[in-house]
Design a protein around this motif. Structure first.
Motif, PDB file in Angstrom:
ATOM      1  N   TYR A  40      41.383  -0.056 -25.976  1.00 14.88           N
ATOM      2  CA  TYR A  40      40.568  -0.570 -27.108  1.00 14.88           C
ATOM      3  C   TYR A  40      41.329  -0.027 -28.415  1.00 14.88           C
ATOM      4  O   TYR A  40      41.118  -0.590 -29.473  1.00 14.88           O
ATOM      5  N   ALA A  41      41.976   1.124 -28.372  1.00 16.10           N
ATOM      6  CA  ALA A  41      42.808   1.747 -29.288  1.00 16.10           C
ATOM      7  C   ALA A  41      43.793   0.506 -29.991  1.00 16.10           C
ATOM      8  O   ALA A  41      43.923   0.535 -30.958  1.00 16.10           O
ATOM      9  N   GLN A  42      44.417  -0.247 -28.921  1.00 17.11           N
ATOM     10  CA  GLN A  42      45.230  -1.218 -29.359  1.00 17.11           C
ATOM     11  C   GLN A  42      44.959  -2.330 -29.929  1.00 17.11           C
ATOM     12  O   GLN A  42      45.172  -2.869 -30.926  1.00 17.11           O
ATOM     13  N   GLN A  43      43.629  -2.562 -29.508  1.00 18.18           N
ATOM     14  CA  GLN A  43      42.926  -3.672 -29.926  1.00 18.18           C
ATOM     15  C   GLN A  43      42.470  -3.382 -31.414  1.00 18.18           C
ATOM     16  O   GLN A  43      42.640  -4.255 -32.317  1.00 18.18           O
ATOM     17  N   ALA A  44      42.131  -2.186 -31.619  1.00 18.14           N
ATOM     18  CA  ALA A  44      41.626  -1.859 -32.772  1.00 18.14           C
ATOM     19  C   ALA A  44      42.726  -1.867 -33.755  1.00 18.14           C
ATOM     20  O   ALA A  44      42.556  -2.153 -35.146  1.00 18.14           O
ATOM     21  N   ALA A  45      43.872  -1.539 -33.377  1.00 23.15           N
ATOM     22  CA  ALA A  45      45.285  -1.398 -34.247  1.00 23.15           C
ATOM     23  C   ALA A  45      45.677  -2.941 -34.585  1.00 23.15           C
ATOM     24  O   ALA A  45      46.713  -3.202 -35.070  1.00 23.15           O
TER      25      ALA A  45
END
Length: 367
Positions: A360-365
């Protein structure tokens, strides 16, 4: 062999078969009798995903029994009001209901376990507890006091925290807020200054529009958009910490359920399990587009402030321990539930949470 003896023997055997054939019919009828039940839903037909879950179950049951066991589904209010579904099943006014157990905490707070407790289990953990962790057996032992048996009947996944007319910047902003909220969430939010209101789904919008209430929670983006809350309240909060994995149940009049042949009980369990799976899958798909649509209409998404979550968490477990000290029915379920929650959290933190947090952190980035 003499031809005449052979033909006579064949005729005798044929006559015996002719006599024997009708004798088999009553046996078949006894093992697969024609059964027709009525089910009252606690939800209006307009909420197609949640109301439609009972229709999924009914259709699967009919197909599995070649139409021998049929359950006709009625929306809230057509046979009995939605909040009276449990009473209707208990008193055999209808044979079945599709409802949320926590609607009935006025009878006993223990009813909440079957649906959700604030800061309790997520949807997967709730299913694990009910199906394989002993939870459903505990629930049905409790329901037996009300002449009811049950099966899990759908899950929404973690719900949204609701719609507010004004922004909530800290726990102090909740003081005096009149909020429609079901289940134990309302009892917990009292400790934060909220004034909970019990209002059926179909009556929420006019209450919010007229200012009779200041806030409401229902389910999530898909249902909430259909109900039009965004038109009268623009602040949409998450998460619904009081409903991390809320389960609906199919409730059955216990005496009627126990009369069913074993094959019908098996077909009913399989049909309910299918409905339980389909409901969450539908929400997970429909909420994808609904949340985008709501933001496009000017809705402002907010996470609850940390002090709100902390205050609610503390209030929740104070309430649980107080109930355990005074309510034997609560304690009987709470103690094993608490152990299951602790061990489930330990496991989910290892793989599930680690995976979710990273991707989710990767997607948000933007990756």
């Amino acid at each position: 062999m003499d031809r005449r003896i052979f033909l006579k023997g064949a005729a005798t055997a044929g006559a015996g078969a002719a006599v024997a054939a009708p004798l088999a019919t009553p046996a078949i009828a006894q093992s697969a009798p024609a059964v027709k039940w009525r089910l009252t839903s606690s939800f209006p037909k307009s909420l197609d995903t949640i109301f439609g879950t009972a229709e999924v179950m009914s259709k699967a049951l009919s197909e599995a029994t070649d139409g021998r066991f049929e359950i006709q589904v009625f929306p809230a209010g057509e046979l009995v009001p939605g909040p009276q579904a449990l009473d209707a099943v208990q008193n055999a006014t209808v044979e079945a209901a599709h409802t949320a157990s926590y609607y009935y905490i006025g009878k006993d707070p223990t009813f909440a376990f079957a649906t959700a407790l604030p800061f309790g289990l997520n949807a997967r953990q709730q299913n694990a507890w009910l199906y394989e962790g002993g939870g459903q057996e505990l629930i049905n032992d409790f329901y037996a006091n009300y002449n009811v048996s049950s099966l899990p009947g759908g899950n929404t996944g973690v719900q949204m925290g609701g719609w507010f007319r004004s922004e909530i910047k800290s726990v102090k902003d909740l003081e005096g807020v009149k909020m429609r909220i079901g289940g134990l969430g309302g009892k917990i939010l009292v400790a934060l200054g909220v004034v909970p209101q019990q209002i059926p789904g179909g009556d929420i919008y006019p209450a919010l529009e007229k200012g009779t209430i200041d806030a409401t929670e229902w389910v999530g983006p898909y249902d909430d958009e259909k109900l039009g809350f965004y038109q009268v309240a623009k602040h949409y909060y998450y998460p619904g910490f009081w409903e991390g994995g809320p389960t609906l149940h199919f409730m059955f009049n216990k005496a009627k359920y126990e009369e069913l042949p074993a094959s019908y009980k098996a077909a009913l369990a399989n049909a309910a399990a299918l409905a339980n799976t389909i409901m969450m899958a539908r929400y997970d798909v429909k909420n994808l587009t609904a949340i985008r649509s709501l933001v496009g209409k000017g809705v402002q998404l907010h996470a609850f402030p940390r002090d709100v979550l902390d205050a609610a968490y503390d209030a929740s477990f104070r309430y649980y321990e107080d109930q355990a000290a005074t309510n034997p029915a609560w304690k009987k379920i709470y103690e094993p539930w608490k152990t299951f929650r602790k061990e489930s959290y330990e496991w989910f933190r290892v793989a599930e949470y680690s995976f979710d947090s990273y991707v989710y952190a990767q997607q948000a980035a933007g990756r």
